[in-house]
Design a protein around this motif. Sequence first.
Motif, mmCIF file in Angstrom:
data_model
loop_
_atom_site.group_PDB
_atom_site.id
_atom_site.type_symbol
_atom_site.label_atom_id
_atom_site.label_comp_id
_atom_site.label_asym_id
_atom_site.label_seq_id
_atom_site.Cartn_x
_atom_site.Cartn_y
_atom_site.Cartn_z
ATOM 1 N N LEU A 31 0.814 -1.219 0.000
ATOM 2 C CA LEU A 31 0.000 0.000 0.000
ATOM 3 C C LEU A 31 0.846 1.267 0.000
ATOM 4 C CD1 LEU A 31 -2.889 -0.954 2.461
ATOM 5 C CD2 LEU A 31 -3.102 -0.416 0.031
ATOM 6 N N LYS A 32 2.082 1.175 0.452
ATOM 7 C CA LYS A 32 2.939 2.355 0.521
ATOM 8 C C LYS A 32 3.218 2.931 -0.867
ATOM 9 C CE LYS A 32 5.294 0.782 4.739
ATOM 10 N NZ LYS A 32 6.589 0.339 5.327
ATOM 11 N N GLU A 33 3.233 2.067 -1.886
ATOM 12 C CA GLU A 33 3.622 2.529 -3.222
ATOM 13 C C GLU A 33 2.612 2.173 -4.316
ATOM 14 O OE1 GLU A 33 7.440 0.923 -4.036
ATOM 15 O OE2 GLU A 33 8.481 2.118 -2.519
ATOM 16 N N ASP A 34 1.659 1.316 -4.016
ATOM 17 C CA ASP A 34 0.765 0.800 -5.053
ATOM 18 C C ASP A 34 -0.566 1.547 -5.034
ATOM 19 O OD1 ASP A 34 -0.779 -0.685 -6.803
ATOM 20 O OD2 ASP A 34 0.186 -2.572 -6.254
ATOM 21 N N ALA A 35 -0.735 2.524 -5.912
ATOM 22 C CA ALA A 35 -1.965 3.317 -5.961
ATOM 23 C C ALA A 35 -3.152 2.482 -6.418
ATOM 24 C CB ALA A 35 -1.773 4.512 -6.903
ATOM 25 N N VAL A 36 -2.916 1.541 -7.327
ATOM 26 C CA VAL A 36 -4.001 0.689 -7.819
ATOM 27 C C VAL A 36 -4.549 -0.176 -6.692
ATOM 28 C CG1 VAL A 36 -4.575 -1.217 -9.371
ATOM 29 C CG2 VAL A 36 -3.182 0.678 -10.193
ATOM 30 N N ILE A 127 -16.960 5.580 -4.807
ATOM 31 C CA ILE A 127 -15.984 4.814 -5.581
ATOM 32 C C ILE A 127 -15.531 5.627 -6.798
ATOM 33 C CG2 ILE A 127 -15.571 2.721 -6.931
ATOM 34 C CD1 ILE A 127 -17.671 1.346 -5.189
ATOM 35 N N GLN A 128 -14.245 5.908 -6.842
ATOM 36 C CA GLN A 128 -13.653 6.619 -7.975
ATOM 37 C C GLN A 128 -12.390 5.878 -8.398
ATOM 38 O OE1 GLN A 128 -15.110 9.106 -9.526
ATOM 39 N NE2 GLN A 128 -16.768 9.320 -8.012
ATOM 40 N N GLN A 129 -12.428 5.225 -9.550
ATOM 41 C CA GLN A 129 -11.275 4.478 -10.052
ATOM 42 C C GLN A 129 -10.898 4.989 -11.430
ATOM 43 O OE1 GLN A 129 -10.985 0.124 -8.906
ATOM 44 N NE2 GLN A 129 -13.181 0.290 -9.208
ATOM 45 N N ASP A 130 -9.593 5.062 -11.692
ATOM 46 C CA ASP A 130 -9.189 5.425 -13.047
ATOM 47 C C ASP A 130 -9.280 4.174 -13.926
ATOM 48 O OD1 ASP A 130 -6.903 3.839 -12.587
ATOM 49 O OD2 ASP A 130 -5.706 5.563 -11.982
ATOM 50 N N GLU A 131 -9.058 4.373 -15.206
ATOM 51 C CA GLU A 131 -9.251 3.275 -16.157
ATOM 52 C C GLU A 131 -8.282 2.123 -15.908
ATOM 53 O OE1 GLU A 131 -9.279 2.666 -21.010
ATOM 54 O OE2 GLU A 131 -9.906 4.579 -20.143
ATOM 55 N N ALA A 133 -7.111 1.056 -12.942
ATOM 56 C CA ALA A 133 -7.636 0.260 -11.834
ATOM 57 C C ALA A 133 -8.862 -0.534 -12.265
ATOM 58 C CB ALA A 133 -7.987 1.167 -10.657
ATOM 59 N N GLN A 134 -9.708 0.067 -13.080
ATOM 60 C CA GLN A 134 -10.882 -0.652 -13.575
ATOM 61 C C GLN A 134 -10.478 -1.864 -14.406
ATOM 62 O OE1 GLN A 134 -13.113 2.335 -15.677
ATOM 63 N NE2 GLN A 134 -14.179 3.042 -13.825
ATOM 64 N N GLN A 135 -9.447 -1.698 -15.237
ATOM 65 C CA GLN A 135 -9.017 -2.807 -16.078
ATOM 66 C C GLN A 135 -8.422 -3.937 -15.250
ATOM 67 O OE1 GLN A 135 -9.505 -2.955 -19.688
ATOM 68 N NE2 GLN A 135 -9.353 -5.033 -18.865
ATOM 69 N N VAL A 136 -7.712 -3.597 -14.172
ATOM 70 C CA VAL A 136 -7.177 -4.623 -13.278
ATOM 71 C C VAL A 136 -8.319 -5.463 -12.710
ATOM 72 C CG1 VAL A 136 -6.052 -5.016 -11.043
ATOM 73 C CG2 VAL A 136 -5.069 -3.398 -12.672
ATOM 74 N N GLU A 137 -9.375 -4.804 -12.272
ATOM 75 C CA GLU A 137 -10.534 -5.534 -11.753
ATOM 76 C C GLU A 137 -11.165 -6.414 -12.834
ATOM 77 O OE1 GLU A 137 -12.502 -3.069 -8.076
ATOM 78 O OE2 GLU A 137 -13.416 -2.901 -10.061
ATOM 79 N N LEU A 138 -11.325 -5.863 -14.016
ATOM 80 C CA LEU A 138 -11.974 -6.612 -15.089
ATOM 81 C C LEU A 138 -11.126 -7.786 -15.553
ATOM 82 C CD1 LEU A 138 -13.470 -3.633 -17.121
ATOM 83 C CD2 LEU A 138 -14.684 -5.259 -15.658
ATOM 84 N N ASP A 139 -9.797 -7.660 -15.488
ATOM 85 C CA ASP A 139 -8.927 -8.791 -15.811
ATOM 86 C C ASP A 139 -9.141 -9.929 -14.812
ATOM 87 O OD1 ASP A 139 -7.853 -7.461 -17.957
ATOM 88 O OD2 ASP A 139 -6.022 -6.834 -16.928
ATOM 89 N N ARG A 140 -9.300 -9.571 -13.537
ATOM 90 C CA ARG A 140 -9.541 -10.588 -12.516
ATOM 91 C C ARG A 140 -10.904 -11.254 -12.732
ATOM 92 N NH1 ARG A 140 -8.943 -7.458 -8.892
ATOM 93 N NH2 ARG A 140 -11.033 -7.087 -8.083
ATOM 94 N N VAL A 141 -11.885 -10.463 -13.111
ATOM 95 C CA VAL A 141 -13.210 -10.984 -13.420
ATOM 96 C C VAL A 141 -13.143 -11.948 -14.605
ATOM 97 C CG1 VAL A 141 -15.406 -10.304 -14.463
ATOM 98 C CG2 VAL A 141 -14.581 -9.109 -12.439
ATOM 99 N N ALA A 142 -12.340 -11.597 -15.595
ATOM 100 C CA ALA A 142 -12.225 -12.437 -16.790
ATOM 101 C C ALA A 142 -11.732 -13.827 -16.444
ATOM 102 C CB ALA A 142 -11.278 -11.771 -17.799
ATOM 103 N N VAL A 143 -10.791 -13.921 -15.503
ATOM 104 C CA VAL A 143 -10.277 -15.225 -15.091
ATOM 105 C C VAL A 143 -11.380 -16.052 -14.457
ATOM 106 C CG1 VAL A 143 -8.673 -16.381 -13.524
ATOM 107 C CG2 VAL A 143 -7.926 -14.361 -14.791
ATOM 108 N N ALA A 144 -12.233 -15.423 -13.652
ATOM 109 C CA ALA A 144 -13.278 -16.143 -12.932
ATOM 110 C C ALA A 144 -14.398 -16.621 -13.844
ATOM 111 C CB ALA A 144 -13.848 -15.259 -11.826
#
Length: 246
Positions: A31-36, A127-131, A133-144
């Motif tokens: 969390l110290k360095e990872d904004a996503v 909830i405010q996410q940039d594109e 962060a949104q893509q990271v979530e959607l990539d995880r969803v794609a795996v599931a």
Amino acid sequence: MADRTFTDEELVAFLDGEEDHAPAAAIREALKEDAVLRQRLDALQIDKQAISDGFAALLAQDRPAPVLPETPASRGYGLGSLALVASLALAIGLSSGAYLTRAPQPGWLAYVAAYQALYSTETLSHIQQDETAQQVELDRVAVAIGKMLTPAELDMLPGAEYKRAQVLSFNGKPLIQLTFLTEGGDPLALCIIRSNKGRSPQPELSQMEGMSAAVWGRDGYEYLLIGGQDDAQISRYAEVLSTADV
């Protein structure tokens, strides 16, 4: 450490203080360095007051306890007592909507509708996410779920802003939830699960838990769009989503 090494379950456990079920030290360090990662935690943070208010509303809809029949105490344990037992069973059965039968277990649509009934404007407005962060979530969803999605594909509903994606489960089967917030403050959810039931690709409109809803199927998936009480809005959005490559 890469953000995607932490699962939603680990991050939720971290937020709940259940450090036995989460790599807490590693998460704090990242969390110290990872904004996503910080954005993911913000998205997973539940508005507890909104859920509390939702439960209060549901409890307010509970049916009153049945009125028990009166019988003279002098009847003892003879036929009068048997009649009392039978009357009590009938009263309980009628008040619960089922008479001496086990109620059928609801399917995934009913569970999702009950969950969505707890949502309020405040559940999603923070909830405010940039594109990225949104893509990271959607990539995880794609795996599931086995379905690739992009933020651009979800930014197609006029008057509704895409907020977040999360992976749920029904009977051990992955179920994804994509949430939106309308300009009028209605929280909406598009939920997708693998299914071969052969549901019609044409959205079928209905009411679930007092909310407008539309259900359809396509290419081995079932879809549910639900939220708010504007049937025309849900119909328009369902038409857009059902004909797009979502």
